[in-house]
Design an enzyme around this catalytic site. Structure first.
Site, PDB file in Angstrom:
ATOM      1  N   GLU A 130     -49.701 -64.931  41.618  1.00  0.00           N
ATOM      2  CA  GLU A 130     -50.012 -63.645  42.138  1.00  0.00           C
ATOM      3  C   GLU A 130     -49.470 -63.551  43.560  1.00  0.00           C
ATOM      4  O   GLU A 130     -49.949 -64.571  44.196  1.00  0.00           O
ATOM      5  CB  GLU A 130     -51.368 -62.973  42.187  1.00  0.00           C
ATOM      6  N   GLY A 264     -58.354 -67.242  48.602  1.00  0.00           N
ATOM      7  CA  GLY A 264     -59.897 -67.596  48.442  1.00  0.00           C
ATOM      8  C   GLY A 264     -59.906 -68.292  46.899  1.00  0.00           C
ATOM      9  O   GLY A 264     -60.359 -69.339  46.655  1.00  0.00           O
ATOM     10  N   ALA A 265     -59.452 -67.397  46.166  1.00  0.00           N
ATOM     11  CA  ALA A 265     -59.440 -67.822  44.681  1.00  0.00           C
ATOM     12  C   ALA A 265     -58.494 -66.999  43.932  1.00  0.00           C
ATOM     13  O   ALA A 265     -57.840 -65.917  44.543  1.00  0.00           O
ATOM     14  CB  ALA A 265     -60.877 -67.373  44.090  1.00  0.00           C
ATOM     15  N   MET A 266     -58.131 -67.044  42.619  1.00  0.00           N
ATOM     16  CA  MET A 266     -57.289 -66.230  41.705  1.00  0.00           C
ATOM     17  C   MET A 266     -57.932 -66.343  40.538  1.00  0.00           C
ATOM     18  O   MET A 266     -58.143 -67.147  39.815  1.00  0.00           O
ATOM     19  CB  MET A 266     -55.878 -66.956  41.942  1.00  0.00           C
ATOM     20  N   GLU A 267     -57.924 -65.055  39.916  1.00  0.00           N
ATOM     21  CA  GLU A 267     -58.541 -64.555  38.673  1.00  0.00           C
ATOM     22  C   GLU A 267     -57.534 -64.913  37.493  1.00  0.00           C
ATOM     23  O   GLU A 267     -57.795 -63.893  36.437  1.00  0.00           O
ATOM     24  CB  GLU A 267     -58.954 -63.138  38.877  1.00  0.00           C
ATOM     25  N   ASN A 268     -56.939 -65.950  37.529  1.00  0.00           N
ATOM     26  CA  ASN A 268     -55.997 -66.366  36.199  1.00  0.00           C
ATOM     27  C   ASN A 268     -57.270 -65.922  34.866  1.00  0.00           C
ATOM     28  O   ASN A 268     -58.273 -66.895  34.832  1.00  0.00           O
ATOM     29  CB  ASN A 268     -55.748 -67.823  36.242  1.00  0.00           C
ATOM     30  N   GLU A 301     -64.094 -63.090  41.195  1.00  0.00           N
ATOM     31  CA  GLU A 301     -63.373 -63.514  40.107  1.00  0.00           C
ATOM     32  C   GLU A 301     -63.601 -63.053  38.798  1.00  0.00           C
ATOM     33  O   GLU A 301     -62.877 -62.680  37.971  1.00  0.00           O
ATOM     34  CB  GLU A 301     -63.119 -64.859  40.364  1.00  0.00           C
ATOM     35  N   HIS A 304     -62.834 -59.506  37.845  1.00  0.00           N
ATOM     36  CA  HIS A 304     -61.617 -59.263  37.259  1.00  0.00           C
ATOM     37  C   HIS A 304     -60.956 -59.628  36.032  1.00  0.00           C
ATOM     38  O   HIS A 304     -60.253 -58.973  35.440  1.00  0.00           O
ATOM     39  CB  HIS A 304     -60.605 -60.300  38.180  1.00  0.00           C
ATOM     40  N   GLU A 323     -58.505 -54.833  43.229  1.00  0.00           N
ATOM     41  CA  GLU A 323     -59.362 -55.661  44.251  1.00  0.00           C
ATOM     42  C   GLU A 323     -60.653 -54.877  44.752  1.00  0.00           C
ATOM     43  O   GLU A 323     -61.468 -55.316  45.090  1.00  0.00           O
ATOM     44  CB  GLU A 323     -58.327 -56.001  45.444  1.00  0.00           C
TER      45      GLU A 323
HETATM   46 ZN   LIG Z   1     -59.650 -60.080  43.768  1.00  0.00          ZN
END
Ligand SMILES: [Zn+2]
Length: 853
Positions: A130, A264-268, A301, A304, A323
């Site tokens: 992303e 910070g993080a990624m919602e895969n 996350e 999401h 978001e």
């Molecule tokens: Zn997010």
């Protein structure tokens, strides 16, 4: 330039086989994409960047095979596949072979490295797609609306773990020391949610949440730091299944800590990636703030997985939907998990930060047109997350929690596996509430800025009016209107009046049964607006602070500071106001107070600094006396964190020699016995020891940074290196931002801290001017952009000119309005300085004696 793909050819399924070579930092891939060609074409356009496409083959529905060629367009990050004969409409299969590089920029398919305890170096391959970087991992239709099913196969050395979005269905040795790992098909989803991670990683045993196994993955030796994340992870997964009224959309959920990670993080879907500080924590050794961060990010996350992954925005202008919603849900879940954390009150700090940006001329609407990839990256900002989350909270409070939830369920039900837009959410919420949602909400989403509500006495009651709030004068601001759900609370002779009203186009007179002792507007604190009280009303209100909720006191401080910044209140009056809060017990209110004194510290002259330090000490010492230096058994967690916050303020901003001496003694005790110091106080001690320390402390902290046992410990000592005051020590820290000693995921934030510090900013700015080119190459783009926020602390007319000239001469581009926002924030501070420097200096030299309350 045209960045969008034509809609004549769309994918429905990708079968992707990737073979990364971690040592050589390359990968080879082959993919077959099932495509629908809607009308005959001679070329196919899709996205690809930094990939070499070696072969193009198309198998048509009727069994014919056509060879094509690929031409890459660098500027638009597209590949043009050309075929000798027209391709008929129909369902075909496109097969591409390609190679790429595992880059060091923490986007696309990239390389992360770490050293184990004996010092040996290891490599992990991970993805961050992303917003628009899936095209660096495999050629694809890299737009969120072009959803497809993904069947992924990874070929990796046998000793390494391979993780992707769904469960492993087979693992077969290839015979040459490698294995072929085949993953189950994903749900229909967007390309930016695809993930692969390969490396020496260890996993916890799965925690079952209904049918879903939840695990945490990390580099070897850190499994003991996973318990806390598993706990909030399991809670969130269950909480959201109930709230959304819909099962988790994946077949397993892995959460992976990656040593180098830009965001910070990624919602895969099914494979959420995190930076280590946002997932791994030793809960007994971490402060409240550090643990809250992990809880927030994990809940965000997981929220999401439905909102974003199952239902996705149609295009990047709608990123706020994802978001803002995940931010809102994160708070709802964490608040349900630990009500004693009072998460919605703490959210006031985030709301105020968003108001800081949204009060600029250079703000933008929450939903904003996006074309170039760079502009889409710039959408990941305070307006998307914090303003978006705030207006959703305001709406939820207006509709009631249940009605809002029913609308959300309706929205997910209607659009699952598909894409949706803001209007679809309004429609669902409108159907659930039977209220005209767009009429109330559209101005908050589609227009920039927010209102200032002006409160004046009128007759026996009050009059409310509105205008747009901006820090710098803005033409037309007085005429702008929002539909504002206002809650007001008043104390009158026979008790309290608590009343919701909708303030719209016309001024509003609110009658009260008797003249009020005081009246609070934005009661409950959920509104995304500021309040300006007429002086007699403000006076009454500040005399009744004990009657207000913490969030209301917070807003009072935050709004008053904003009015001072805008020139609507003398800063000396603001500083007088802060003296009313010496009895304050809420941590968030203190965050606002201390933060504002830090702001003032950046705009005063050197010779006023000792006076400001005195003022800081006067403000906090009462509360410090009350709390003491050591925790009491009956205290809650927030009180312990407040102690840490106040001690830090006293010893750094207040520069209090006694506190510094004491911090040194406590820190010495900690060295002997780590359990002797409370985890909420330790970060403050480290910061104070740095502020008052010299070379010996610097050496020690540097060693402790390098040998840190937890991600939180590493961060504390790293940022402490920016808090020393001797130029020669600061120079050493500056060098670490470019010489590889500090990870590129952290270096830009370290530099931002250096730019913000009054003792380091001059050196730091010179360093940035001399080194911005290597920084631009080394740092992840999103973090490089945030680094420049530090220029807002360069408060002097000379610096302001210099900053502007630097940006112009070097044509620095940060995407969206980011750069203009920093420049405007600097202008606001310099303007305040120009206007009030003399008055402030006089005030600080001899502040009026106020009654201690
Ligand atoms: Zn997010």
């Amino acid at each position: 330039m045209d960045y969008r793909l034509p809609t004549t050819v769309v994918p429905s399924r990708y079968d992707i086989r990737l073979e990364p070579d971690l040592e050589a930092a390359t990968f080879a891939g082959e993919e077959t994409v099932a495509i629908t060609v809607k009308e005959p074409v001679t070329e196919i356009l899709l996205n690809a960047a930094e990939l070499a496409i070696h072969s193009v083959r198309l198998a048509t529905a009727d069994g014919a095979e056509v060879e094509g060629t690929a031409a890459l367009e660098e500027a638009t990050e597209r590949a043009r596949l050309l075929f000798p004969t027209p391709i008929p409409a129909g369902e075909h299969r496109l097969t591409l072979r390609f190679t790429g590089t595992l880059n060091d920029r923490l986007h696309g398919f990239y390389r992360s490295t770490y050293k184990d305890a004996p010092g040996a170096s290891h490599t992990i391959a991970a993805t961050q797609f992303e917003a628009t970087d899936a095209r660096r991992g495999f050629p694809c239709w890299d737009e969120p609306a072009l959803k497809a099913v993904f069947g992924i196969t990874l070929v990796v050395p046998e000793r390494l773990a391979a993780i992707s979005n769904s469960r492993v269905i087979s693992e077969t040795p290839t015979g040459s020391g490698k294995k072929t790992v085949v993953f189950a098909d994903t749900i229909r989803m967007s390309t930016y949610l695809v993930a692969f991670v390969v490396g020496e990683l260890e996993a916890t045993a799965p925690v079952m949440v209904g049918p879903t196994p939840l695990r945490v993955w990390c580099v070897p030796g850190k499994l003991h730091l996973t318990r806390f994340a598993l706990e909030i992870g399991a809670f969130s997964l269950d909480f959201f299944e109930r709230y959304y009224g819909m099962p988790y959309p994946g077949d397993k959920l892995d959460m992976l800590a990656i040593p180098d990670f830009a965001a910070g993080a990624m919602e895969n879907l099914g494979a959420i990636t995190y930076r280590e500080t946002a997932l791994l924590v030793d809960e007994t050794a971490a402060s409240h703030t550090e643990r809250e961060r992990v809880a927030d990010v994990v809940a965000h996350e997981i929220a999401h997985m439905w909102f974003g992954d199952l239902v996705t925005m149609l295009w990047w202008n709608g990123i706020w939907l994802n978001e803002a919603f995940a931010t809102f849900m994160e708070l709802l879940a964490v608040d349900a998990w630990k009500p004693e954390w009072k998460r919605w009150t703490t959210f006031g700090v985030s709301r105020a930060a968003a108001m800081g940006v949204d009060g600029l001329h250079n703000t933008r609407p929450i939903e904003f047109e996006v074309r170039a990839p760079r502009d889409c990256e710039a959408m990941f900002d305070l307006l998307t997350y914090e303003k978006g989350g705030s207006v959703l909270r305001m709406l939820e409070q207006y509709l009631s929690g249940e009605v809002f939830r029913d609308g959300v369920r309706l929205y997910l039900e209607r659009h699952r596996f598909e894409n949706a837009e803001t209007t679809d959410l309004w429609k669902a919420l409108g159907d659930a509430s039977r209220l005209p949602i767009p009429e109330v909400m559209d101005a908050w989403i589609f227009r920039p800025g927010y209102p200032l509500v002006i409160v004046e006495p009128e007759g026996g009651g009050i009059k409310l009016s509105q205008r747009r709030f901006t820090y710098l004068p803005l033409e037309g601001a007085a005429a702008e209107r929002w539909q504002i759900p206002v809650r007001l609370r008043a104390s009158v002779k026979r008790g309290f009046v608590d009343k919701p009203v909708l303030l719209g186009d016309e001024d509003l007179t609110v009658a009260l049964p008797a003249p009020p002792d005081w009246v609070a507007v934005n009661a409950g604190g959920h509104g995304f607006y500021r309040v300006q009280y007429a002086p007699p009303l403000l006076k009454k209100l500040t005399g009744a602070l004990k009657k207000l909720a913490p969030i209301e006191r917070f807003n009072l401080v935050s709004d008053a500071l904003a009015l001072a910044q805008a020139g609507a209140m003398p800063t000396a009056d603001y500083l007088d106001l802060t003296a009313r809060f010496t009895d304050e017990t809420d941590r968030n209110v203190w965050t606002a107070l201390v933060g504002s004194l830090g702001y003032v510290n950046r705009l005063i002259a050197e010779d006023s600094r000792p006076h400001l330090e005195t003022l800081v000490r006067q403000r906090v010492e009462g509360a410090v006396e009350r709390l003491g230096w050591e925790p009491r058994p009956d205290e809650d967690e927030l009180e312990r964190q407040l102690r840490g916050d106040l001690l830090r303020a006293l010893g750094t901003l207040g520069n209090d020699p006694e506190a510094q001496e004491r911090a040194r003694a406590f820190y010495a005790r900690y060295r002997e016995d780590e359990s002797a110091v409370d985890a909420n106080v330790l970060p403050a001690l480290i910061a104070i020891v740095a502020a008052a320390g010299g070379e010996a402390e610097y050496e020690e902290f540097l060693q402790r940074f390098k040998a840190a046992r937890t991600p939180q410990e590493e961060q504390r000592y790293l940022y402490a290196l920016a808090g020393f005051r001797q130029p020669e020590l600061l120079r050493r820290t500056l060098e670490k931002t470019t010489n590889g000693e500090v990870r590129s995921q952290d270096a830009p934030f370290l530099m931002r801290t250096l730019l913000m510090g009054v003792h380091s900013r001059a050196l730091a700015w010179d360093y940035v001017k001399a080194n911005w080119q290597p920084m631009a190459r080394q740092y992840p783009a999103s973090a490089y952009r945030r680094m420049y926020e530090g220029v807002t602390a360069l408060v002097s007319p000379e610096w302001e000119q210099d900053v502007k000239a630097f940006f112009e001469t070097n044509r620095i581009e940060l995407g969206g309005k980011t750069l203009d926002q920093y420049v405007e924030q600097l202008r606001i501070a310099v303007r305040l300085q120009e206007r009030e420097a003399a008055a402030l200096a006089a005030y600080l030299a001899k502040p009026p004696r106020l009654p201690r309350r």
